[in-house]
Design a protein around this motif. Structure first.
Motif, PDB file in Angstrom:
ATOM      1  N   ALA A 100       0.825  -1.210   0.000  1.00 20.18           N
ATOM      2  CA  ALA A 100       0.000   0.000   0.000  1.00 20.18           C
ATOM      3  C   ALA A 100       0.858   1.260   0.000  1.00 20.18           C
ATOM      4  N   ARG A 101       2.037   1.211   0.625  1.00 20.22           N
ATOM      5  CA  ARG A 101       2.932   2.380   0.604  1.00 20.22           C
ATOM      6  C   ARG A 101       3.431   2.675  -0.795  1.00 20.22           C
ATOM      7  N   ALA A 102       3.565   1.650  -1.622  1.00 24.87           N
ATOM      8  CA  ALA A 102       4.070   1.845  -2.982  1.00 24.87           C
ATOM      9  C   ALA A 102       3.008   2.350  -3.950  1.00 24.87           C
ATOM     10  N   LEU A 103       1.753   2.266  -3.564  1.00 20.24           N
ATOM     11  CA  LEU A 103       0.670   2.681  -4.458  1.00 20.24           C
ATOM     12  C   LEU A 103       0.372   4.161  -4.277  1.00 20.24           C
ATOM     13  N   GLY A 104       0.106   4.854  -5.366  1.00 21.00           N
ATOM     14  CA  GLY A 104      -0.210   6.267  -5.305  1.00 21.00           C
ATOM     15  C   GLY A 104      -1.582   6.552  -5.885  1.00 21.00           C
ATOM     16  N   SER A 105      -2.177   7.655  -5.469  1.00 20.08           N
ATOM     17  CA  SER A 105      -3.478   8.030  -6.009  1.00 20.08           C
ATOM     18  C   SER A 105      -3.339   9.099  -7.095  1.00 20.08           C
ATOM     19  N   PHE A 106      -2.269   9.882  -7.058  1.00 17.33           N
ATOM     20  CA  PHE A 106      -2.093  10.931  -8.054  1.00 17.33           C
ATOM     21  C   PHE A 106      -1.261  10.457  -9.239  1.00 17.33           C
ATOM     22  N   ARG A 107      -0.236   9.690  -8.984  1.00 13.52           N
ATOM     23  CA  ARG A 107       0.574   9.125 -10.060  1.00 13.52           C
ATOM     24  C   ARG A 107       0.205   7.657 -10.175  1.00 13.52           C
ATOM     25  N   SER A 108      -0.770   7.372 -10.986  1.00 17.14           N
ATOM     26  CA  SER A 108      -1.252   6.002 -11.108  1.00 17.14           C
ATOM     27  C   SER A 108      -0.314   5.178 -11.983  1.00 17.14           C
ATOM     28  N   GLY A 109      -0.415   3.864 -11.835  1.00 14.38           N
ATOM     29  CA  GLY A 109       0.398   2.950 -12.621  1.00 14.38           C
ATOM     30  C   GLY A 109      -0.005   2.979 -14.087  1.00 14.38           C
TER      31      GLY A 109
END
Length: 177
Positions: A100-109
Motif C-alpha cells: 500500500a505504501r508503494a501505491l499512489g493516487s495521483f501518479r497512477s500505474g
C-alpha cells in the motif's frame, strides 16, 4: 472527482507471481486496488486479498507474553483473529502495508487510466488487480480473496491520427470475457 483507485508498481508476493505469469527473475508488477481512496483502506483491501500466511504452532520453544492472556472483560464472542490463528493461518498485514505504501493516487500505474476508460475495473467495488506491464497483448488479472486469479482485461493498441497528419499508436484496454 478522482476515482478511488490506488495503483503503482510494487513488489509481488511469491504466491502471486505464478498466478499472473511473472517470470522468476522479476519481483515487481503493477497493482491496482479499487475501492480504496486512502492508503489505510488500500492496506485493508490488500490484507483481505493476500494469501494467508501460516502461523507457527505454539510449542515449548515459543514464549507467550502477557498480551496473550485472555481479557476478563471480553464478552466471550469469537475473535476473528483467534479463529484465523486456530486454523493455522493469519492475514499478512505487514506485506499489505508495504504494498500500500508503494501505491499512489495521483501518479497512477501505467494502464490504469485505460482500464478505467474501458470499464474493466469497477472503482467502487473493493478488488485487487495486477498486470506485468502495460503493453499490447498483456493480460490484467483480478485477484480474489480465496487465492483465485482470473483474467479481467487485456491491453491492445489502436492507431489514432496525430496533429501532424501521421498516425500514432495508443494503448487501449478491453474487458476479457
Amino acid at each position: 472527482m478522482r476515482q478511488p483507485v490506488r495503483s503503482g508498481r510494487a513488489r509481488i508476493p511469491a504466491e502471486w507471481r505464478h498466478a499472473i505469469m511473472l517470470p522468476w527473475y522479476r519481483r515487481a508488477a503493477i497493482i491496482a486496488v479499487a475501492g480504496a481512496a486512502t492508503r489505510e483502506a488500500a492496506a485493508d483491501v490488500l490484507a483481505g486479498h493476500l494469501p494467508m500466511v501460516s502461523v507457527p504452532e505454539p510449542g515449548p520453544d515459543l514464549d507467550f507474553g502477557p498480551e496473550d492472556v485472555p481479557d476478563p472483560d471480553d464478552d466471550g464472542g469469537p475473535d476473528p483473529a483467534a479463529v484465523l490463528e486456530d486454523s493455522g493461518h493469519a492475514e499478512d498485514t505487514e506485506s499489505a502495508r508495504r504494498i500500500a505504501r508503494a501505491l499512489g493516487s495521483f501518479r497512477s500505474g501505467k494502464g490504469t487510466r485505460e482500464l478505467l476508460t474501458a470499464r474493466a475495473i469497477n472503482p467502487t467495488q473493493p478488488a485487487v488487480y495486477a498486470w506485468r506491464r502495460a503493453a499490447p497483448g498483456e493480460y490484467v488479472y483480478r485477484l480474489w480473496p480465496n487465492g483465485d486469479c482470473r483474467a479481467a482485461a487485456v491491453f491492445g493498441q489502436e492507431q489514432v491520427p496525430a496533429r501532424s497528419g501521421h498516425v500514432r499508436p495508443r494503448l487501449t484496454a478491453r474487458r476479457y470475457t
